[in-house]
Design a protein around this motif. Structure first.
Motif, PDB file in Angstrom:
ATOM      1  N   CYS A  69       1.102  33.049  13.526  1.00 43.91           N
ATOM      2  CA  CYS A  69       0.211  32.144  12.504  1.00 43.91           C
ATOM      3  C   CYS A  69       1.135  31.301  11.734  1.00 43.91           C
ATOM      4  O   CYS A  69       0.418  30.675  10.783  1.00 43.91           O
ATOM      5  CB  CYS A  69      -0.083  33.291  11.520  1.00 43.91           C
ATOM      6  N   SER A 124     -13.948  36.796   3.235  1.00 43.64           N
ATOM      7  CA  SER A 124     -12.643  36.337   3.213  1.00 43.64           C
ATOM      8  C   SER A 124     -12.250  36.044   1.794  1.00 43.64           C
ATOM      9  O   SER A 124     -12.633  35.144   1.171  1.00 43.64           O
ATOM     10  CB  SER A 124     -12.440  34.931   4.049  1.00 43.64           C
ATOM     11  N   PHE A 134      -8.835  39.538   7.251  1.00 41.08           N
ATOM     12  CA  PHE A 134      -9.024  38.283   7.370  1.00 41.08           C
ATOM     13  C   PHE A 134     -10.361  38.138   8.131  1.00 41.08           C
ATOM     14  O   PHE A 134     -10.736  38.867   8.839  1.00 41.08           O
ATOM     15  CB  PHE A 134      -7.945  37.507   7.703  1.00 41.08           C
ATOM     16  N   HIS A 208      -0.349  31.376   2.356  1.00 41.29           N
ATOM     17  CA  HIS A 208      -0.822  31.818   3.652  1.00 41.29           C
ATOM     18  C   HIS A 208      -2.062  32.434   3.237  1.00 41.29           C
ATOM     19  O   HIS A 208      -3.064  32.146   3.642  1.00 41.29           O
ATOM     20  CB  HIS A 208       0.255  32.726   4.139  1.00 41.29           C
ATOM     21  N   THR A 210      -4.000  35.407   3.487  1.00 35.45           N
ATOM     22  CA  THR A 210      -5.092  35.828   4.551  1.00 35.45           C
ATOM     23  C   THR A 210      -6.090  36.506   4.076  1.00 35.45           C
ATOM     24  O   THR A 210      -7.078  36.625   4.734  1.00 35.45           O
ATOM     25  CB  THR A 210      -4.262  36.364   5.519  1.00 35.45           C
ATOM     26  N   SER A 240      -5.515  29.504  -1.814  1.00 35.87           N
ATOM     27  CA  SER A 240      -5.692  29.847  -0.215  1.00 35.87           C
ATOM     28  C   SER A 240      -6.629  29.333   0.359  1.00 35.87           C
ATOM     29  O   SER A 240      -7.933  29.468  -0.400  1.00 35.87           O
ATOM     30  CB  SER A 240      -5.362  31.201  -0.109  1.00 35.87           C
ATOM     31  N   LYS A 242      -8.179  30.089   3.060  1.00 32.84           N
ATOM     32  CA  LYS A 242      -8.660  30.844   3.734  1.00 32.84           C
ATOM     33  C   LYS A 242     -10.168  31.433   3.433  1.00 32.84           C
ATOM     34  O   LYS A 242     -10.864  31.926   3.921  1.00 32.84           O
ATOM     35  CB  LYS A 242      -7.796  31.977   4.178  1.00 32.84           C
ATOM     36  N   THR A 245     -11.997  28.556   5.187  1.00 27.12           N
ATOM     37  CA  THR A 245     -12.067  28.104   6.563  1.00 27.12           C
ATOM     38  C   THR A 245     -11.665  29.515   7.291  1.00 27.12           C
ATOM     39  O   THR A 245     -11.864  29.396   8.637  1.00 27.12           O
ATOM     40  CB  THR A 245     -10.551  27.458   6.779  1.00 27.12           C
ATOM     41  N   HIS A 247      -8.957  32.574   8.922  1.00 27.27           N
ATOM     42  CA  HIS A 247      -7.709  32.619   9.286  1.00 27.27           C
ATOM     43  C   HIS A 247      -7.725  31.652  10.703  1.00 27.27           C
ATOM     44  O   HIS A 247      -7.931  32.340  11.799  1.00 27.27           O
ATOM     45  CB  HIS A 247      -7.041  33.773   9.198  1.00 27.27           C
ATOM     46  N   ALA A 252      -3.571  27.331  11.054  1.00 23.54           N
ATOM     47  CA  ALA A 252      -3.608  27.260   9.780  1.00 23.54           C
ATOM     48  C   ALA A 252      -2.491  26.663   8.809  1.00 23.54           C
ATOM     49  O   ALA A 252      -2.833  26.100   8.002  1.00 23.54           O
ATOM     50  CB  ALA A 252      -3.355  28.971   9.432  1.00 23.54           C
ATOM     51  N   GLU A 256      -3.440  23.906   6.257  1.00 19.72           N
ATOM     52  CA  GLU A 256      -2.954  24.034   4.713  1.00 19.72           C
ATOM     53  C   GLU A 256      -1.710  22.939   4.313  1.00 19.72           C
ATOM     54  O   GLU A 256      -1.675  22.779   3.145  1.00 19.72           O
ATOM     55  CB  GLU A 256      -2.252  25.522   4.556  1.00 19.72           C
TER      56      GLU A 256
END
Length: 320
Positions: A69, A124, A134, A208, A210, A240, A242, A245, A247, A252, A256
């Motif tokens: 990831c 999420s 996630f 990140h 998640t 974030s 996520k 979107t 993960h 990713a 980002e």
């Protein structure tokens, strides 16, 4: 442009998993002679970079950096270093993933990595007290990065500057991040230092994030480590993507990075969709409403991958 000095560094965390699953079924049901003769070149992860190079005639370095990831971020960082060392002038970089397939969903589910929420709006939830895993996402992110000399020579208008890159390994566990966050903290500090910045200069963190219990707690710990304590960390806005979107695994870090670059360019920080309840193990300032008119010296985008792979990219506004 001199296409011999333009690279493609474009990755995927898993590769063509759909093609792999489909071809296994063909093999079992119809026999080996019915397997697609292009099965191998369609499935292998490096073919994304290869096809992009072929499409655009870019004859410089052609790589697929695979760090689960963290793939997208490591692809960007690898090309950044190549440019700084003078090996290339520019690169098409990023990551892509198409991982919503039965075998992947089964594997992530049995690993207890996926959310079990029935309401999509509560699925999420980065840094939220209710987070439980996630949401699998698919997509791609691509950037053109180049030396300032190259950009100005062709009349390009730079969006932002990548001022630093940090890359470390946890050396801790196959899937779990180190809860002490020692290595990811080091990556973040290295990315800032490379651009001549200190933690006090940090405008925001594009995490990140998640929505898994371990990841979000670890990144919160890393920010506290970086800033010198929980109270100082609470002064840094954290977001974030996520929550919007899901993960996207190997994609990713690239997506980002794009958001982070645009954030510093537009003096803004986007909100974190889904966040509503602060978690005790995530004592960070999660952005819930878009921040505007917020100039920043530097921002960080972080990525963590299975195997303990950590990447941090530092972005600053380009002032001309």
């Amino acid at each position: 442009e001199n296409r011999d000095r333009i690279a493609v560094v474009f990755g995927t965390g898993i590769g063509g998993i759909d093609e792999l699953q489909k071809s296994f079924a063909t093999l079992e049901e119809k026999g080996p002679k019915r397997v697609n003769p292009l099965f191998i070149p369609t499935m292998i992860g490096n073919i994304a970079a290869g096809n992009l190079a072929i499409r655009y005639g870019m004859r410089g370095e052609c790589l697929n950096v695979v760090t689960a990831c963290a793939t997208g971020a490591h692809c960007i960082g690898t090309a950044l270093r190549d440019i700084r060392h003078g090996y290339i002038d520019a690169a098409l970089v990023g990551g892509t993933e198409e991982s919503v397939s039965p075998i992947c969903i089964a594997g992530f589910t049995n690993l207890s990595a996926l959310t079990r929420a029935e309401d999509p709006k509560e699925a999420s939830l980065p840094f939220d007290a209710r987070r439980g895993g996630f949401v699998a996402g698919e997509g791609a992110g691509a950037l053109v990065i180049e030396s300032l000399e190259s950009a100005l020579a062709r009349g390009a208008a730079p969006i932002a500057e990548i001022t630093g890159f940090g890359s470390t390994g946890d050396a801790y566990h196959m899937t779990a991040p180190d809860p002490e966050a020692t290595a990811i903290t080091a990556a973040m500090a290295a990315a800032l230092a490379e651009g001549g910045f200190t933690p006090a200069d940090l405008g925001h963190l594009n995490a990140h994030g998640t929505g898994t219990p371990a990841n979000d707690a670890t990144e919160s710990k890393a920010l506290a480590n970086l800033m010198g304590g929980v109270e100082a960390a609470a002064s840094v806005p954290v977001t974030s993507v996520k929550g919007t979107t899901g993960h996207m695994l190997g994609a990713a870090g690239a997506v980002e990075a794009i958001v982070c670059a645009l954030s510093v360019a537009r003096d803004a920080v986007p909100p974190t969709a889904g966040f509503a309840e602060a978690a005790e193990d995530c004592p960070v300032a999660v952005v819930t409403e878009a921040m505007t008119d917020y100039p920043q010296k530097v921002a960080l985008s972080t990525s963590l991958g299975f195997g303990g792979h950590n990447a941090a990219l530092a972005f600053s506004p380009y002032r001309g």
